[in-house]
Design an enzyme around this catalytic site. Sequence first.
Site, PDB file in Angstrom:
ATOM      1  N   THR A  16       0.818  -1.224   0.000  1.00  0.00           N
ATOM      2  CA  THR A  16       0.000   0.000   0.000  1.00  0.00           C
ATOM      3  C   THR A  16       0.845   1.265   0.000  1.00  0.00           C
ATOM      4  OG1 THR A  16      -1.906  -1.048   1.008  1.00  0.00           O
ATOM      5  CG2 THR A  16      -1.657   1.287   1.437  1.00  0.00           C
ATOM      6  N   SER A  58       1.435  -7.593  -0.875  1.00  0.00           N
ATOM      7  CA  SER A  58       2.124  -8.613  -0.066  1.00  0.00           C
ATOM      8  C   SER A  58       1.264  -9.833   0.206  1.00  0.00           C
ATOM      9  CB  SER A  58       2.659  -8.015   1.236  1.00  0.00           C
ATOM     10  OG  SER A  58       1.645  -7.892   2.207  1.00  0.00           O
ATOM     11  N   THR A  89       1.699  -4.432   4.284  1.00  0.00           N
ATOM     12  CA  THR A  89       1.516  -4.692   5.725  1.00  0.00           C
ATOM     13  C   THR A  89       0.843  -6.039   6.008  1.00  0.00           C
ATOM     14  OG1 THR A  89      -0.627  -3.548   5.781  1.00  0.00           O
ATOM     15  CG2 THR A  89       1.357  -2.231   6.236  1.00  0.00           C
ATOM     16  N   ASP A  90       0.149  -6.594   4.997  1.00  0.00           N
ATOM     17  CA  ASP A  90      -0.628  -7.810   5.293  1.00  0.00           C
ATOM     18  C   ASP A  90       0.239  -8.999   5.700  1.00  0.00           C
ATOM     19  OD1 ASP A  90      -3.024  -6.532   4.880  1.00  0.00           O
ATOM     20  OD2 ASP A  90      -3.247  -7.191   2.806  1.00  0.00           O
TER      21      ASP A  90
HETATM   22  N1  ASP Z   1      -2.698  -5.457   0.699  1.00  0.00           N
HETATM   23  C1  ASP Z   1      -1.602  -4.541   1.014  1.00  0.00           C
HETATM   24  C2  ASP Z   1      -0.323  -5.349   1.055  1.00  0.00           C
HETATM   25  O1  ASP Z   1      -0.115  -6.089   1.985  1.00  0.00           O
HETATM   26  C3  ASP Z   1      -1.874  -3.894   2.329  1.00  0.00           C
HETATM   27  C4  ASP Z   1      -0.812  -2.955   2.818  1.00  0.00           C
HETATM   28  O2  ASP Z   1       0.293  -2.830   2.328  1.00  0.00           O
HETATM   29  O3  ASP Z   1      -1.109  -2.296   3.832  1.00  0.00           O
HETATM   30  O4  ASP Z   1       0.468  -5.258   0.154  1.00  0.00           O
END
Ligand code: ASP
Length: 323
Positions: A16, A58, A89-90
């Site tokens: 993200t 991710s 973050t995932d």
């Molecule tokens: N779906 C995104 C990822 O993990 C969420 C994020 O980065 O916060 O790449």
Amino acid sequence: MTTTTTPTAVIATGGTISMLADPASGRRRPLLTGAELAAGVAGLDAPLAHTQPYAIDSADATFESWLTLVREVARLHPTHAGVVVMHGTDTMEEAAHLVNECLPGVAVAMCGAMRPPGTPGYDGGRNLLDAVAVARDPHARELGTVVVMNHEVLPAWDVVKRDSVALSSFATRHGTRIGTVHDRRLRLLSRPLEFNWLGAVPARAPDPDAVVYLRLTGSPGRRRFRQAIAGAAGIVVDALGAGSVPSAVRADLLEAAGDVPVVLTTRTGSGPVQAEDAYPHAWDDLLTAGIILEKRLDGPRARIRLSLGLALGRQYAPFEPLC
Ligand code: ASP
């Protein structure tokens, strides 16, 4: 030797933090490069060297991509003032743990964002600013891999994304916050323990199908359980409480432990798997069968440790402090 003019390596992998709306589809994709992202962060004046081995959400990270990341960190850290990894973050907690398992004692600060660029509350810039400060700090090597989110510095073995949307999403299971960052300065609050990290990089990425990871519930179905563990080269089970395994599936787990490594973790938010005084002999059959009780790692991390161990030809050792 690093000096103030030695650049910090910044490895962008997507997430993200880098997601812009694709003009064609309107959907957000990881389009912003690390250099573009850093150029827009006020106060980010440390010298940086950018690289981007891949750019993904991710959720699509694999052992293959994480091994690529490990190799990039191994290549860059000797000649740079710390390494920053921008990651979605995932699965950041798993990536951080895997990097630290492979490369303990290397200064890696991971960061990401809970909001995409250009939206109210975008947190990617300040998280990157903080991560660079941590990676360049003289204490960074002692910390190993850390996650730097929302001005907090959290250890790779314990950090969790505990809220799907909050800016303050990242926390630790056992409350092991290492420090905070303010005004581009790391403020240490505790010294991280040293652990028996694997400290090796497998020649090939682990097989993601080798280890099955299951989470027990009350009233588990025996047939489904047996199907799930059949043919696995290793099994990680989130047990109930401090290690309870329901009678419905207990005999199957005991039998499986005769053939493959079985690691018990807890589905509770924190705490160890252990019987000890309160329930004497409650886990005797599990221990006799060779089931491993994991006292610190959660299930996803135990899966990573077991998968890496299988790829390295090593037996699973519970994750423990060296002191
Ligand atoms: N779906 C995104 C990822 O993990 C969420 C994020 O980065 O916060 O790449």
